[in-house]
Motif scaffolding. Structure first.
Motif, PDB file in Angstrom:
ATOM      1  N   THR A 116      52.202  21.988  76.774  1.00 13.28           N
ATOM      2  CA  THR A 116      52.113  23.041  77.778  1.00 13.28           C
ATOM      3  C   THR A 116      52.873  22.648  79.039  1.00 13.28           C
ATOM      4  O   THR A 116      53.646  23.449  79.583  1.00 13.28           O
TER       5      THR A 116
ATOM      6  N   PRO B 185      49.832  30.640  67.988  1.00 15.25           N
ATOM      7  CA  PRO B 185      48.821  30.733  69.044  1.00 15.25           C
ATOM      8  C   PRO B 185      49.164  29.909  70.289  1.00 15.25           C
ATOM      9  O   PRO B 185      48.860  30.318  71.413  1.00 15.25           O
ATOM     10  N   PHE B 186      49.800  28.765  70.097  1.00 13.90           N
ATOM     11  CA  PHE B 186      50.214  27.925  71.222  1.00 13.90           C
ATOM     12  C   PHE B 186      51.187  28.687  72.116  1.00 13.90           C
ATOM     13  O   PHE B 186      50.997  28.776  73.334  1.00 13.90           O
ATOM     14  N   TYR B 187      52.231  29.264  71.522  1.00 17.81           N
ATOM     15  CA  TYR B 187      53.226  29.997  72.300  1.00 17.81           C
ATOM     16  C   TYR B 187      52.615  31.245  72.941  1.00 17.81           C
ATOM     17  O   TYR B 187      52.891  31.556  74.102  1.00 17.81           O
ATOM     18  N   GLU B 188      51.772  31.951  72.217  1.00 17.17           N
ATOM     19  CA  GLU B 188      51.133  33.140  72.789  1.00 17.17           C
ATOM     20  C   GLU B 188      50.242  32.770  73.968  1.00 17.17           C
ATOM     21  O   GLU B 188      50.195  33.503  74.962  1.00 17.17           O
ATOM     22  N   SER B 189      49.565  31.621  73.896  1.00 17.88           N
ATOM     23  CA  SER B 189      48.691  31.204  74.994  1.00 17.88           C
ATOM     24  C   SER B 189      49.480  30.919  76.272  1.00 17.88           C
ATOM     25  O   SER B 189      48.920  30.969  77.369  1.00 17.88           O
ATOM     26  N   LEU B 190      50.779  30.646  76.120  1.00 16.78           N
ATOM     27  CA  LEU B 190      51.635  30.387  77.278  1.00 16.78           C
ATOM     28  C   LEU B 190      52.310  31.649  77.807  1.00 16.78           C
ATOM     29  O   LEU B 190      53.048  31.595  78.786  1.00 16.78           O
ATOM     30  N   GLY B 191      52.073  32.774  77.152  1.00 13.54           N
ATOM     31  CA  GLY B 191      52.624  34.040  77.613  1.00 13.54           C
ATOM     32  C   GLY B 191      53.879  34.495  76.901  1.00 13.54           C
ATOM     33  O   GLY B 191      54.534  35.448  77.334  1.00 13.54           O
TER      34      GLY B 191
ATOM     35  N   TYR C 188      59.825  34.351  76.488  1.00 15.40           N
ATOM     36  CA  TYR C 188      58.998  34.202  77.689  1.00 15.40           C
ATOM     37  C   TYR C 188      59.819  34.613  78.896  1.00 15.40           C
ATOM     38  O   TYR C 188      60.930  34.108  79.105  1.00 15.40           O
TER      39      TYR C 188
END
Length: 125
Positions: free
Chosen positions: A76, A99-105, A121
């Motif tokens: 992150t 999910p990792f990338y989505e959690s960062l927006g 992004y």
């Protein structure tokens, strides 16, 4: 832990982290990106490289964290630092890290290649 630009002395450690994550990244491309605001490293207080991120323009070519240090916010921090330096970021990745990338927006779409995604992004204006 701090995130900084990679130096020539970090090349072996960067490649070890990327190889450990089974990412196929050309060593010559990484070597060329060092010193050009295109390769970031996350380092421990004692200077050990914990993670690395390689950019090609605004595209994330690779991001990886040492296996035993995953889940600690290192990936992150690498992506957030890259996002602070670029107008936008793109990445292609396996569906299991979606999910990792989505959690960062990142806005994420599936690619035609099974099991692969593309993320974009753009910071809020």
């Amino acid at each position: 832990m701090q995130v900084r630009d990679a130096t020539a002395e970090d090349l072996t450690s960067v490649m070890n982290v990327l190889d450990g994550a089974v990412l196929a990244v050309d060593v010559e491309a990484v070597r060329a990106s060092i010193g050009r605001d295109a390769t970031l490293v996350a380092v421990s207080d004692d200077g050990q490289v914990l993670g690395a991120l390689v950019l090609d323009g605004c595209h994330i070519e690779a991001v990886a964290v040492r296996r035993r240090r995953r889940g600690q916010g290192i990936g992150t921090a690498l992506i957030e630092t890259a996002a602070d330096r670029r107008i936008s970021l793109t990445a292609e990745f396996d569906v299991d890290v979606r999910p990792f990338y989505e959690s960062l927006g990142f806005a994420v779409d599936s690619l035609e290649e099974p099991g692969r995604c593309r993320g974009v992004y753009r910071p809020a204006e």
